[in-house]
Write an enzyme that holds these catalytic residues in place. Structure first.
Site, PDB file in Angstrom:
ATOM      1  N   LYS A  75     -12.127   2.325  12.458  1.00 39.20           N
ATOM      2  CA  LYS A  75     -10.972   2.957  13.117  1.00 39.20           C
ATOM      3  C   LYS A  75     -11.254   3.195  14.592  1.00 39.20           C
ATOM      4  O   LYS A  75     -10.403   2.967  15.445  1.00 39.20           O
ATOM      5  CB  LYS A  75     -10.601   4.262  12.407  1.00 39.20           C
ATOM      6  CG  LYS A  75     -10.025   4.079  11.012  1.00 39.20           C
ATOM      7  CD  LYS A  75      -8.827   3.133  11.005  1.00 39.20           C
ATOM      8  CE  LYS A  75      -8.220   2.980   9.624  1.00 39.20           C
ATOM      9  NZ  LYS A  75      -7.109   1.980   9.603  1.00 39.20           N
ATOM     10  N   ASP A  98       1.794  -9.063   2.033  1.00 42.53           N
ATOM     11  CA  ASP A  98       0.659  -8.423   1.363  1.00 42.53           C
ATOM     12  C   ASP A  98      -0.197  -9.517   0.726  1.00 42.53           C
ATOM     13  O   ASP A  98       0.286 -10.635   0.501  1.00 42.53           O
ATOM     14  CB  ASP A  98       1.164  -7.430   0.291  1.00 42.53           C
ATOM     15  CG  ASP A  98       0.096  -6.418  -0.118  1.00 42.53           C
ATOM     16  OD1 ASP A  98       0.031  -5.343   0.506  1.00 42.53           O
ATOM     17  OD2 ASP A  98      -0.695  -6.736  -1.028  1.00 42.53           O
ATOM     18  N   TYR A 100     -15.451   2.964   7.375  1.00 40.09           N
ATOM     19  CA  TYR A 100     -14.001   3.078   7.601  1.00 40.09           C
ATOM     20  C   TYR A 100     -13.740   3.736   8.955  1.00 40.09           C
ATOM     21  O   TYR A 100     -12.956   3.229   9.762  1.00 40.09           O
ATOM     22  CB  TYR A 100     -13.393   3.916   6.472  1.00 40.09           C
ATOM     23  CG  TYR A 100     -11.926   4.209   6.565  1.00 40.09           C
ATOM     24  CD1 TYR A 100     -11.476   5.513   6.800  1.00 40.09           C
ATOM     25  CD2 TYR A 100     -10.968   3.215   6.380  1.00 40.09           C
ATOM     26  CE1 TYR A 100     -10.123   5.808   6.849  1.00 40.09           C
ATOM     27  CE2 TYR A 100      -9.607   3.503   6.425  1.00 40.09           C
ATOM     28  CZ  TYR A 100      -9.195   4.805   6.655  1.00 40.09           C
ATOM     29  OH  TYR A 100      -7.849   5.096   6.710  1.00 40.09           O
ATOM     30  N   GLY A 118       0.816  -1.220   0.000  1.00 38.71           N
ATOM     31  CA  GLY A 118       0.000   0.000   0.000  1.00 38.71           C
ATOM     32  C   GLY A 118       0.842   1.259   0.000  1.00 38.71           C
ATOM     33  O   GLY A 118       2.082   1.205  -0.013  1.00 38.71           O
ATOM     34  N   GLN A 119       0.151   2.421   0.026  1.00 42.92           N
ATOM     35  CA  GLN A 119       0.866   3.705  -0.036  1.00 42.92           C
ATOM     36  C   GLN A 119       1.814   3.866   1.140  1.00 42.92           C
ATOM     37  O   GLN A 119       2.966   4.258   0.970  1.00 42.92           O
ATOM     38  CB  GLN A 119      -0.155   4.860  -0.032  1.00 42.92           C
ATOM     39  CG  GLN A 119       0.481   6.234  -0.147  1.00 42.92           C
ATOM     40  CD  GLN A 119      -0.438   7.387   0.228  1.00 42.92           C
ATOM     41  OE1 GLN A 119      -1.507   7.182   0.799  1.00 42.92           O
ATOM     42  NE2 GLN A 119      -0.018   8.590  -0.072  1.00 42.92           N
TER      43      GLN A 119
END
Ligand code: VAH
Length: 310
Positions: free
Chosen positions: A142, A34, A138, A11-12
């Site tokens: 969190k 991953d 999302y 991922g980023q």
């Protein structure tokens, strides 16, 4: 930290965090993982679906890390398109990781987000401890993740720590499925076409940070003296707050002819509208020395110097 296991390494954040950790701790001491195969790793890599607890256990038994950095997850905009998949991956994966880490005495890093706040959270200078009623799946994952990490610390003594990441800007790996992704794409488009059409409206301020500061924050937090931590799983961190007009003005200091227009995406705009404008980061500064180096113009100069002109 001596041996570190990273999930979501494609991922980023994961792409750069693995490289950063390998520079600090040695290639062989950082294992990347991953759900998609990755070539060219300078250290150990494994395919891993974090919904498979047995697979996590086998990898940790073989690699024997002292720390797990659990980045695997689905971001805000993509999550709204498939909430059930996000819950299975983000919460199922975190629960599996906490259980496996508990049994093996590993520390755990959890990436929370400014998305953990909602529309009735104080939007300006958002406190470290305040109302958290997010309206995205999302954000719900969190908040639940922050609470689960704190529970595992209180109940089992798991050394769980986390950061509420703002939007992160970087040039090594593109973000995928986030709401703040516009602040990355704008640099690529500015360099390639001299213009950008923003899906986020003018006046929509969000907290942001350049990736080098995010990587430094992760290591500083995980290396911090636990006796000094009054908080654990969800430190507010941010380096700047801007709207599309602000980042465009910064780009024009380098590319004077840059043009910005708008085609607002109502779904991602609604997500952005539910998030804070700016965070209070005093707890992170006081408890473990959070100190970002890049402001908006310094980030712009570096990004425009590095993003390809493709
Ligand atoms: C997203 N980049 O947009 C992520 C991040 C604060 C934003 O959580 O979903």
């Amino acid at each position: 930290m001596k041996r570190i296991f990273v999930t979501g390494s494609g991922g980023q954040v994961g792409t750069e965090l693995v490289a950063h950790l390998r520079r600090l701790y040695g290639d062989a001491n950082v294992m990347a993982s991953d759900f998609k195969a990755q070539e060219g790793h300078s250290g150990p890599f494994a395919l891993l679906d974090v919904r498979d607890r047995g697979a996590i256990a086998s990898l940790l038994d073989a690699f024997k890390p002292d720390t797990v950095m659990h980045l695997a997850g689905i971001l805000s905009a993509r999550g709204e398109a498939n909430p059930q998949q996000l819950w299975e991956t983000n919460m199922g994966g975190l629960y599996n990781m906490l259980e496996v880490a508990r049994e093996r005495g590993c520390s755990v890093f959890f990436p929370s987000s400014i998305a953990a706040f909602g529309p009735n959270t104080p939007a300006d200078n958002t406190p470290q401890d305040t109302i958290q009623r997010p309206t995205t799946i999302y954000g719900v994952s969190k908040v639940a993740g922050e609470l689960l990490c704190d529970y595992y610390h209180l109940k089992y003594g798991v050394d769980a720590r986390g950061l509420r990441f703002p939007g992160l800007i970087s040039y090594e790996a593109l973000p995928g499925g986030g709401t703040t992704d516009y602040a990355v794409h704008i640099y690529y488009e500015a360099r390639a076409r001299g213009r950008y059409t923003s899906y986020i409206a003018a006046g929509s301020y969000m907290d942001m940070m350049y990736m080098p500061d995010a990587l430094d924050a992760v290591v500083r937090l995980m290396e911090a003296d636990p006796a000094k931590l009054r908080h654990r799983s969800a430190f507010n961190i941010s380096a700047m707050s801007f709207d599309p007009e602000g980042i465009a003005a910064s780009i024009r200091k380098v590319l004077p002819d840059f043009e910005l227009d708008y085609d607002v995406d109502p779904e991602r705009q609604a997500i952005a509208d539910s998030w804070p404008n700016s965070l209070d980061c005093s707890a992170a500064r006081e408890e473990w020395g959070f100190a970002p180096r890049y402001d908006l113009d310094a980030m712009t100069r570096d990004m425009l110097a590095r993003v390809p002109e493709r």
